[in-house]
Design an enzyme around this catalytic site. Sequence first.
Site, short mmCIF file in Angstrom:
data_model
loop_
_atom_site.label_atom_id
_atom_site.label_comp_id
_atom_site.label_asym_id
_atom_site.label_seq_id
_atom_site.Cartn_x
_atom_site.Cartn_y
_atom_site.Cartn_z
N LYS A 1 0.82 -1.06 0.13
CA LYS A 1 -0.09 -0.16 -0.17
C LYS A 1 0.82 1.44 -0.10
O LYS A 1 0.37 2.27 -0.80
CB LYS A 1 -1.08 0.16 1.31
CG LYS A 1 -1.71 -1.31 1.39
CD LYS A 1 -2.63 -1.24 2.40
CE LYS A 1 -2.06 -1.01 3.86
NZ LYS A 1 -0.98 -2.40 4.28
N ARG B 1 -9.50 0.74 9.22
CA ARG B 1 -9.09 -0.44 9.47
C ARG B 1 -10.07 -1.45 10.42
O ARG B 1 -9.69 -2.70 10.66
CB ARG B 1 -7.63 -0.71 10.29
CG ARG B 1 -6.46 -0.76 9.48
CD ARG B 1 -5.25 -0.39 10.36
NE ARG B 1 -4.25 -1.04 10.25
CZ ARG B 1 -3.14 -0.64 9.53
NH1 ARG B 1 -2.98 0.74 9.07
NH2 ARG B 1 -2.13 -1.37 9.58
N ARG C 1 11.81 -5.58 4.44
CA ARG C 1 11.66 -4.14 4.41
C ARG C 1 12.50 -3.31 5.32
O ARG C 1 13.11 -3.76 6.32
CB ARG C 1 10.11 -3.74 4.63
CG ARG C 1 9.92 -2.42 4.69
CD ARG C 1 8.67 -2.11 4.78
NE ARG C 1 8.01 -2.32 5.99
CZ ARG C 1 6.51 -2.19 6.29
NH1 ARG C 1 5.90 -1.55 5.19
NH2 ARG C 1 6.10 -2.60 7.36
N ARG D 1 11.80 -1.56 10.82
CA ARG D 1 10.73 -1.28 11.62
C ARG D 1 10.64 -2.32 12.78
O ARG D 1 10.87 -3.34 12.49
CB ARG D 1 9.37 -1.05 10.81
CG ARG D 1 8.97 0.33 10.63
CD ARG D 1 7.84 0.06 9.62
NE ARG D 1 6.81 -0.48 10.18
CZ ARG D 1 5.44 -0.22 9.49
NH1 ARG D 1 5.38 0.40 8.35
NH2 ARG D 1 4.49 -1.10 9.96
N ARG E 1 0.12 -8.85 13.73
CA ARG E 1 -0.58 -7.52 12.65
C ARG E 1 -1.51 -8.36 11.52
O ARG E 1 -2.64 -7.91 11.19
CB ARG E 1 0.48 -7.03 12.11
CG ARG E 1 1.28 -5.93 12.84
CD ARG E 1 2.30 -5.31 12.38
NE ARG E 1 2.51 -4.73 11.22
CZ ARG E 1 3.37 -4.67 10.33
NH1 ARG E 1 4.64 -5.34 10.81
NH2 ARG E 1 3.58 -3.79 9.28
#
Length: 216
Positions: free
Chosen positions: A13, A88, A127, A160, A171
Site C-alpha cells: 500500500k 482498519r 523491508r 521497523r 498484525r
Amino acid sequence: MRVIFLGPPGAGKGTQAKRTQERFRIPQLSTGDLLRAAVKAGSPLGQKARTFMDAGQLVPDDLVVALIVERMKQPDCGNGFILDGFPRTAGQAQALEAELKKAGAPIDMVINFAIDPERLIERLTGRRICPNGHGEYHIRFQPPKVEGKCDVCGEALVHRPDDHEDRIRTRMEAYTRDTEPLIGFYRSRGVLQSVDAESEIGAVTKAIDAALGAVR
Ligand code: AP5
C-alpha cells in the site's frame, strides 16, 4: 478523487501510494506514518500509540480517527487524497463515512490489494525504511542504490520494530479479524476494485493507474 488503499500489512500500500500521489497529484495520508511521527515527536498521542504499535496491535479507534480527520482538513486535501492504512475497523469506516457525508464528498474507489498471506512475511522481514520518511525499500525486491542507505537523503535505513516475525503474525491476525471484513462493506457500496498485489511493483502500479483512470 478520494481513494482508500486496503490490504494486509506488507501488501504494498505504502509503496504504491507514493507512486499514485505523484501521478494523480493527491496526497498519501498514511495513519502508520502519522502515528510514527507522533511517536518520534513524543506527543501525548504518540506515547499512547507506541505500546500498541510496538506490539503489532491496532491503536484504539478514537485516537486514529481524530488524527486522520484533522489531517483531511489540511489545504493539500482539497482535490482528494489516498487513505493508506485507514480505515482498519468497522468503527473507523463508519466514522469516515459520517465525516465525508458532512463534506458531501464520498469515497470514489477502494483499491483492495489481493495477496497470498504467505508472501507477506518475506516482504516485511526484508523491508527497510528511511527514518526521514522518504519511503520503503526491500533488501531483495526494491534495494537502495547504495546498500543500507536512503536514495534520497543518504540516511541509514532502519528495520521497523514491528517488522519482526512474531509481531508480523499479530498484525496479520488483526487484519483478518478487524480489517478484512471491510472488503465486503465496500463491495456492497459498489466502490471496490481488487488488484493482484503479488505481481511485480511496476505491474501493480499499472493496474492501479487503470482502475483510477476510469474514475477521473
Ligand atoms: P502501517 O504503517 O499502516 O503498517 P501496515 O498496514 O501494517 O502496512 P505496512 O506499512 O506494513 O505495509 P504496506 O502495505 O504499506 O507495504 P509496503 O508498501 O511498505 O501501520 C503500522 C501500525 O500502526 C499498525 O500495526 C497499528 O499499530 C498502527 N496503525 C496504523 N494505522 C492504523 C489504523 N487505521 N488503526 C489502528 N492502528 C493503526 O511494502 C512492504 C515491503 O514489500 C517493502 O519492503 C516493499 O519494498 C516491498 N514490496 C512492495 N510491493 C511489492 C511487490 N509488488 N513485489 C515485491 N515487493 C514489494
